[in-house]
Design an enzyme around this catalytic site. Structure first.
Site, short mmCIF file in Angstrom:
data_model
loop_
_atom_site.label_atom_id
_atom_site.label_comp_id
_atom_site.label_asym_id
_atom_site.label_seq_id
_atom_site.Cartn_x
_atom_site.Cartn_y
_atom_site.Cartn_z
N SER A 143 0.87 -1.20 0.00
CA SER A 143 0.00 0.00 0.00
C SER A 143 0.89 1.24 0.00
O SER A 143 2.07 1.15 0.39
CB SER A 143 -0.85 -0.01 1.28
N TYR A 156 -1.73 -0.59 10.63
CA TYR A 156 -1.92 -1.00 9.23
C TYR A 156 -0.63 -0.74 8.45
O TYR A 156 -0.16 -1.60 7.70
CB TYR A 156 -3.10 -0.23 8.62
N1 LIG Z 1 -8.73 -0.32 -1.17
C1 LIG Z 1 -7.65 0.40 -0.93
O1 LIG Z 1 -7.71 1.64 -0.83
C2 LIG Z 1 -6.30 -0.25 -0.81
C3 LIG Z 1 -5.16 0.57 -0.85
C4 LIG Z 1 -3.91 -0.03 -0.71
C5 LIG Z 1 -3.81 -1.39 -0.53
N2 LIG Z 1 -4.95 -2.16 -0.48
C6 LIG Z 1 -4.78 -3.60 -0.25
O2 LIG Z 1 -5.42 -4.31 -1.28
C7 LIG Z 1 -5.79 -5.61 -0.80
C8 LIG Z 1 -7.22 -5.91 -1.23
O3 LIG Z 1 -8.10 -5.03 -0.56
P1 LIG Z 1 -9.43 -4.44 -1.22
O4 LIG Z 1 -9.27 -2.98 -1.27
O5 LIG Z 1 -9.78 -5.17 -2.44
O6 LIG Z 1 -10.46 -4.73 -0.03
P2 LIG Z 1 -11.69 -5.74 0.11
O7 LIG Z 1 -12.65 -5.56 -1.00
O8 LIG Z 1 -12.16 -5.58 1.51
O9 LIG Z 1 -11.00 -7.17 -0.08
C9 LIG Z 1 -10.26 -7.79 0.94
C10 LIG Z 1 -10.17 -9.26 0.61
O10 LIG Z 1 -9.37 -9.89 1.62
C11 LIG Z 1 -10.01 -11.08 2.01
N3 LIG Z 1 -9.67 -11.47 3.37
C12 LIG Z 1 -9.76 -10.77 4.52
N4 LIG Z 1 -9.42 -11.53 5.57
C13 LIG Z 1 -9.10 -12.75 5.06
C14 LIG Z 1 -8.69 -13.98 5.64
N5 LIG Z 1 -8.50 -14.12 6.97
N6 LIG Z 1 -8.47 -15.03 4.82
C15 LIG Z 1 -8.66 -14.92 3.49
N7 LIG Z 1 -9.04 -13.79 2.89
C16 LIG Z 1 -9.27 -12.72 3.67
C17 LIG Z 1 -11.50 -10.80 1.86
O11 LIG Z 1 -12.19 -12.03 1.63
P3 LIG Z 1 -13.13 -12.79 2.67
O12 LIG Z 1 -13.71 -11.78 3.60
O13 LIG Z 1 -14.13 -13.47 1.80
O14 LIG Z 1 -12.21 -13.78 3.34
C18 LIG Z 1 -11.51 -9.95 0.60
O15 LIG Z 1 -11.61 -10.77 -0.54
C19 LIG Z 1 -5.55 -5.59 0.71
O16 LIG Z 1 -4.33 -6.22 1.00
C20 LIG Z 1 -5.45 -4.10 1.02
O17 LIG Z 1 -4.69 -3.85 2.17
C21 LIG Z 1 -6.19 -1.63 -0.65
#
Ligand SMILES: NC(=O)c1ccc[n+]([C@@H]2O[C@H](COP(=O)([O-])OP(=O)(O)OC[C@H]3O[C@@H](n4cnc5c(N)ncnc54)[C@H](OP(=O)(O)O)[C@@H]3O)[C@@H](O)[C@H]2O)c1
Length: 245
Positions: A143, A156
């Site tokens: 991130s 985080y």
């Molecule tokens: N959105 C942003 O602004 C942003 C910015 C920088 C980095 N990121 C990173 O991008 C990645 C994806 O996030 P996103 O933005 O797409 O958010 P999201 O829509 O909330 O997706 C998060 C995913 O992680 C999975 N997850 C959470 N806990 C888990 C566990 N214990 N085991 C397996 N899967 C798990 C969830 O699936 P289940 O709940 O079905 O398990 C979901 O598919 C993350 O690493 C986040 O830190 C996001």
């Protein structure tokens, strides 16, 4: 450009947001995709969508990345079904922003378990196979918060700095193995990620604040760019931010 036709990609956190969109983008390039997360109903729905739209093979493996044996099983099931693991996307993550003074210690632990231990277990499960294959590509989703710390992002950020440190170590240790690594650092992306924040002070801070966000597609395109480079090119770090801060 390297073809992804008939390659196999595992994507953790594929049930929503960035992971789901990466699955679509890689499948569009001809990659068979293995979808991992806890919400298997969402994965099954995505699996059908991907098959219908992109004519590739898919597999759903219900996975909790905090459990080492789930990741081991994920890689085993992938190899049994497709014979290799060409791309492993360590994408699952949680962002439970909170102020340290509010002592959300259980959420700190959850972030460490999912964002750091989950990535480590992913590396543990897939690296021996990739080293044996003398090829493979690990994508770690860090991130912008893995480069900077903001009020409420201390824990985080600590987890996302850790992901970046792991990527840097992998890049140095694996350079003669045929295994590539890319660390991707997105800025704010419009997904479910912020919906799980419980700290009232953080929610108040964000109230009425409007910031430009990226789409999950913007990050999936960065992943596709990294994995389609010729085999001598190792795209180690990609940061993608919205134009307006
Ligand atoms: N959105 C942003 O602004 C942003 C910015 C920088 C980095 N990121 C990173 O991008 C990645 C994806 O996030 P996103 O933005 O797409 O958010 P999201 O829509 O909330 O997706 C998060 C995913 O992680 C999975 N997850 C959470 N806990 C888990 C566990 N214990 N085991 C397996 N899967 C798990 C969830 O699936 P289940 O709940 O079905 O398990 C979901 O598919 C993350 O690493 C986040 O830190 C996001």
């Amino acid at each position: 450009m390297e073809t992804l036709q008939n390659k196999t990609a595992i994507i953790t956190g594929a049930s929503s947001g960035i992971g789901k969109t990466i699955a679509h983008h890689l499948a569009r390039e001809g990659t068979n995709v293995v979808l991992a997360a806890r919400r298997s109903e969402k994965l099954k729905q995505l699996s059908q969508e991907v098959k219908d739209e992109h004519n590739v093979k898919t597999k759903v493996v219900e996975t909790d990345v905090t459990k080492k044996e789930d990741l081991e099983n994920l890689v085993k099931e992938t190899k049994d079904a497709f014979g290799s693991v060409d791309i492993f996307v360590n994408n699952a993550g949680v962002m439970l922003l909170s102020f340290l003074k509010n002592d959300h210690v259980d959420e700190w632990e959850q972030m460490v378990d999912v964002n750091i231990k989950g990535v480590l277990f992913g590396i543990h499960a897939t690296l021996p196979t990739m080293i044996e294959q003398e090829s493979g590509h690990v994508i770690n989703i860090s991130s912008v918060a893995g480069h900077e710390v903001f009020p409420s992002s201390a824990v985080y950020s600590a987890t996302k700095y850790a992901v970046r440190a792991l990527s840097m170590g992998m890049e140095k240790e694996l350079s003669r193995t045929g295994v590539r690594v890319t660390n991707i650092s997105p800025g704010a992306v419009d997904t479910e990620l912020t919906e799980h924040i419980t700290d009232g002070d953080v929610l108040d801070m964000f109230q009425g604040r409007s910031t430009e966000t990226l789409n999950a597609e913007d990050i999936a395109k960065a992943v596709t760019y990294a994995v389609t480079q010729p085999s001598h090119v190792n795209v180690n770090e990609v940061m993608v931010r919205p134009m307006q801060k």
